[in-house]
Design a protein around this motif. Structure first.
Motif, short mmCIF file in Angstrom:
data_model
loop_
_atom_site.label_atom_id
_atom_site.label_comp_id
_atom_site.label_asym_id
_atom_site.label_seq_id
_atom_site.Cartn_x
_atom_site.Cartn_y
_atom_site.Cartn_z
N LYS A 1 64.39 71.79 42.51
CA LYS A 1 64.98 71.57 43.82
C LYS A 1 64.01 70.83 44.75
CE LYS A 1 66.67 74.30 47.79
NZ LYS A 1 67.62 73.39 48.37
N GLU A 2 62.72 71.23 44.70
CA GLU A 2 61.74 70.59 45.60
C GLU A 2 61.66 69.09 45.35
OE1 GLU A 2 60.15 73.49 43.44
OE2 GLU A 2 61.82 74.15 44.69
N GLN A 3 61.76 68.72 44.08
CA GLN A 3 61.71 67.28 43.75
C GLN A 3 62.88 66.55 44.40
OE1 GLN A 3 61.26 68.11 39.29
NE2 GLN A 3 60.23 66.15 39.48
N MET A 4 64.04 67.20 44.36
CA MET A 4 65.24 66.57 44.93
C MET A 4 65.16 66.52 46.45
SD MET A 4 67.32 65.31 42.88
CE MET A 4 66.29 64.97 41.50
N SER A 5 64.66 67.61 47.07
CA SER A 5 64.57 67.63 48.53
C SER A 5 63.64 66.51 49.00
CB SER A 5 64.02 68.97 49.02
OG SER A 5 64.79 70.01 48.48
N LYS A 6 62.52 66.38 48.27
CA LYS A 6 61.56 65.34 48.61
C LYS A 6 62.20 63.95 48.47
CE LYS A 6 57.04 64.26 47.21
NZ LYS A 6 56.08 64.36 46.12
N ILE B 1 66.79 58.73 38.15
CA ILE B 1 66.50 60.10 37.68
C ILE B 1 66.57 60.12 36.16
CG2 ILE B 1 67.12 62.54 37.79
CD1 ILE B 1 68.36 62.06 40.48
N SER B 2 65.40 60.22 35.55
CA SER B 2 65.34 60.22 34.10
C SER B 2 65.69 61.63 33.61
CB SER B 2 63.91 59.85 33.70
OG SER B 2 63.84 59.63 32.33
N ARG B 3 66.40 61.74 32.51
CA ARG B 3 66.83 63.02 31.96
C ARG B 3 67.54 63.86 33.03
NH1 ARG B 3 63.62 64.95 27.11
NH2 ARG B 3 65.84 65.16 26.68
N ALA B 4 68.55 63.27 33.62
CA ALA B 4 69.26 63.92 34.73
C ALA B 4 69.89 65.26 34.30
CB ALA B 4 70.34 62.99 35.26
N ALA C 1 70.52 70.15 41.30
CA ALA C 1 71.78 69.41 41.19
C ALA C 1 72.59 69.53 42.48
CB ALA C 1 72.58 69.92 40.00
N ASN C 2 72.57 70.72 43.09
CA ASN C 2 73.33 70.91 44.33
C ASN C 2 72.75 70.12 45.49
OD1 ASN C 2 75.44 72.48 43.38
ND2 ASN C 2 74.19 74.35 43.46
N THR C 3 71.42 70.03 45.52
CA THR C 3 70.77 69.24 46.56
C THR C 3 71.16 67.76 46.41
OG1 THR C 3 68.94 70.77 46.51
CG2 THR C 3 68.53 68.67 47.60
N LEU C 4 71.12 67.31 45.16
CA LEU C 4 71.48 65.91 44.90
C LEU C 4 72.95 65.68 45.25
CD1 LEU C 4 70.81 63.09 43.73
CD2 LEU C 4 71.64 63.94 41.54
N LEU D 1 76.69 68.42 35.52
CA LEU D 1 77.77 69.08 36.27
C LEU D 1 78.93 68.11 36.52
CD1 LEU D 1 75.99 71.01 39.20
CD2 LEU D 1 77.15 71.98 37.21
N PRO D 2 80.16 68.56 36.30
CA PRO D 2 81.31 67.67 36.52
C PRO D 2 81.36 67.09 37.93
CG PRO D 2 82.00 69.69 35.43
CD PRO D 2 80.56 69.87 35.79
N THR D 3 80.91 67.87 38.91
CA THR D 3 80.93 67.37 40.30
C THR D 3 79.99 66.17 40.46
OG1 THR D 3 79.41 69.20 40.70
CG2 THR D 3 81.63 69.43 41.57
N ILE D 4 78.92 66.16 39.68
CA ILE D 4 78.01 65.01 39.74
C ILE D 4 78.58 63.87 38.91
CG2 ILE D 4 75.72 64.19 39.01
CD1 ILE D 4 74.53 66.59 40.22
N GLN D 5 79.10 64.22 37.74
CA GLN D 5 79.73 63.18 36.89
C GLN D 5 80.74 62.36 37.70
OE1 GLN D 5 81.69 65.16 33.66
NE2 GLN D 5 79.82 65.49 32.48
#
Ligand SMILES: [Zn+2]
Length: 335
Positions: free
Chosen positions: A94-99, A118-121, A129-132, A156-160
């Protein structure tokens, strides 16, 4: 990865490249892309190519020039507008995504589009995933996301649903052989491993594996032994085959290789120009093909397939191989 290899990977993905270039040409750059395909299909190389295109100061016909300062900085991972995220240990946190979200929204960037890769998403944990997801739902300004994955179904389907899916097909067998040979593998070994797997990395690993080399040799010896006296062939099974192909998986690989060998014999008989699995055995196979009729060759191949099935029925493996050799021996014509 060398520049040469990147170029080759890009050449192999012409359909994908054409699609990305045409979205640039039409001024319809998406907010988020999902590059999905097996390892070794060039997702990273194409992501860098696309980032170059989006930032190039002098693209020609929607192809990055590769010489402007912007292109050069992207290719050397020094462009401030391009951020690459890789898993921190096992997963993307999560911290990586927030940053990332913070850096994508703050001012102070060079002008132009911002891109994150994002490699190996599929390794994003749920919080990441939720942050993204929140960020993907409210895209701000000229930002383009490129997510890479070799496991699309794990996303996650929501990201797909918020990404344009761009599928990377594995290279053709001929392309794969070229690539392996370029990496120092002999053409004959490259031809064999490219039958076993469509994954270039896996093929490269197998080609350098001593046990695999030994298996290959033993399979060819069996093809030769089947041409000799039955006792010799049976002795070969006990003394060399069984000790080498101990595990079920190994036994299965052995039978697969044996099947490819007979496929080569058939091709040789028919003078087909297909790419052989064992190009170095042309002489041996040609000789065999003259002694065997098509119906016997196909009976042999059926016997091998039958043996593969029995393998899963947990039949005694020595017995199984002895039976196989006996039924293949029946097939030789006396000349
Ligand atoms: Zn450029």
């Amino acid at each position: 990865m060398t520049e040469e290899m990147n170029k080759r990977l890009i050449l192999e993905q012409q359909t994908v490249i054409e699609r990305l270039c045409s979205s640039h040409r039409n001024g319809r750059i998406g907010h988020a892309y999902m590059f999905d395909g097996e390892r070794g299909t060039g997702k990273e190389a194409v992501a860098i190519f696309f980032a170059q295109l989006l930032l190039c100061s002098n693209p020609e016909n929607s192809v990055p020039c590769e010489t402007c300062p912007s292109c050069r900085r992207v290719s050397s991972s020094n462009h401030p507008n391009v951020t690459l995220i890789v898993p921190d240990g096992q997963d993307i946190k999560k911290e990586q995504m927030s940053k990332l979200v913070y850096s994508m929204t703050k001012k102070g960037y060079e002008s132009g589009r911002k891109i994150y890769i994002i490699s190996r998403a599929d390794r994003m944990n749920v919080a990441a995933a939720n942050t993204l997801l929140k960020f993907l739902e409210e895209p701000e300004g000229d930002v383009t996301a490129i997510l890479l994955t070799d496991s699309y179904q794990s996303i996650l389907p929501t990201i797909q649903s918020r990404c344009q899916r761009v599928s990377f097909l594995p290279p053709s067998r001929e392309m794969m052989i070229d690539r392996l040979v370029e990496k120092g593998i002999t053409p004959s070994m490259a031809a064999t491993v490219s039958m076993v797997t469509a994954n270039v990395d896996e093929a490269f690993r197998l080609a350098g594996d001593d046990q695999f080399a030994q298996m290959r040799k033993t399979v060819l010896k069996l093809v030769e032994a089947s041409d000799r006296h039955v006792h010799e062939a049976l002795l070969f099974i006990q003394s060399e085959w069984v000790p080498l192909f101990k595990e079920k998986e190994e036994a299965e690989s052995g039978l697969d290789l044996l099947l490819y060998a007979y496929r080569d014999v058939v091709a040789s008989k028919a003078d087909l120009q297909s790419t052989a699995a064992f190009p170095d055995q042309h002489e041996l196979f040609k000789g065999l093909s003259m002694k065997m009729t098509y119906s016997r060759l196909s009976a042999n191949m059926e016997a091998i397939l039958q043996a593969k099935k029995q393998l899963h029925g947990n039949m005694n493996r020595t017995l199984l191989m002895e039976q196989l050799v006996l039924s293949m021996q029946e097939g030789l014509l006396v000349v």
